[in-house]
Write an enzyme that holds these catalytic residues in place. Structure first.
Site, PDB file in Angstrom:
ATOM      1  N   HIS A  63       0.883  -1.135   0.030  1.00 44.03           N
ATOM      2  CA  HIS A  63       0.012  -0.062   0.149  1.00 44.03           C
ATOM      3  C   HIS A  63       0.927   1.144  -0.128  1.00 44.03           C
ATOM      4  CE1 HIS A  63      -4.116  -1.971   1.536  1.00 44.03           C
ATOM      5  NE2 HIS A  63      -3.276  -2.561   1.072  1.00 44.03           N
ATOM      6  N   GLU A 120       0.859   3.823   1.630  1.00 47.39           N
ATOM      7  CA  GLU A 120       1.319   4.284   3.040  1.00 47.39           C
ATOM      8  C   GLU A 120       2.429   3.409   3.692  1.00 47.39           C
ATOM      9  OE1 GLU A 120      -3.340   4.950   3.481  1.00 47.39           O
ATOM     10  OE2 GLU A 120      -1.633   3.593   2.338  1.00 47.39           O
ATOM     11  N   CYS A 173      -6.708   2.396   5.179  1.00 46.95           N
ATOM     12  CA  CYS A 173      -7.268   1.070   5.484  1.00 46.95           C
ATOM     13  C   CYS A 173      -6.797   0.807   7.222  1.00 46.95           C
ATOM     14  CB  CYS A 173      -7.134  -0.085   4.764  1.00 46.95           C
ATOM     15  SG  CYS A 173      -5.444  -0.761   4.896  1.00 46.95           S
ATOM     16  N   CYS A 189      -2.991   0.176   7.238  1.00 49.98           N
ATOM     17  CA  CYS A 189      -2.205   1.254   7.118  1.00 49.98           C
ATOM     18  C   CYS A 189      -2.529   2.258   8.339  1.00 49.98           C
ATOM     19  CB  CYS A 189      -2.626   2.140   5.951  1.00 49.98           C
ATOM     20  SG  CYS A 189      -1.967   1.082   4.467  1.00 49.98           S
TER      21      CYS A 189
END
Length: 174
Positions: free
Chosen positions: A57, A59, A87, A90
């Site tokens: 992801h 992040e 999410c 993260c």
């Protein structure tokens, strides 16, 4: 206040540039940057399909890069800018990294954990809470995602029709 807003938008535009890199790979266009003392020290964009990695992801990638630059897992004097609400994974990583401030472009009502479904970032039960600013360049951030998913639906429909057209014709009895 205008100066702060201009700086915030400047950094969110850089996060949007990262999201465009994801989009160029055919990934969901999510981008993230981390700023320390006015300097970008971490950048990331969604690469889950490209890397075949659940953890890829925007992040997480930005946090890894920023931690390497700082030389510590604690990013206590940093601000994270992300185009889409984080999410649960993260948001948890942001809390664990002790990032004090997060700026979000648009919210994610289906999976967001900074206020939409949960609010992991501001839970008083954790030993670290994050100051959250939402809605910075919201239209640009959500527009990029909406365009991506509209185009993806068109591509998926066309691929499905092509697969169906390639199947043998069953109506002739052959």
């Amino acid at each position: 206040m205008t100066v702060i807003r201009n700086i915030t938008e400047k950094y969110m535009r850089e996060a949007l540039r990262q999201a465009k890199r994801a989009c160029a790979l055919g990934e969901v266009p999510i981008g993230c940057i981390i700023v320390h003392e006015g300097k970008i020290i971490g950048r990331g964009y969604n690469r889950r399909n490209t890397d075949k990695n659940t953890l890829a992801h925007a992040e997480i990638t930005a946090i890894k890069k920023a931690s390497k630059v700082i030389g510590d897992w604690r990013l206590e004097e940093c601000t994270l800018y992300v185009t889409l609400e984080p999410c649960q994974m993260c948001a948890g990583a942001i809390v664990q990294a002790r990032i004090p401030e997060v700026v979000i472009g648009c919210m994610n009502p289906k999976a967001g954990c900074a206020g939409s479904i949960l609010n992991i970032l501001e839970m008083p039960e954790f030993n670290h809470q994050v100051h959250v600013t939402r809605g910075i360049l919201e239209e640009e951030c959500s527009g990029m995602l909406k365009t991506f998913f509209a185009e993806l639906r068109v591509r998926n429909r066309a691929e499905k029709e092509a697969r169906c057209a390639a199947l043998p014709d069953q109506s002739s009895g052959r």
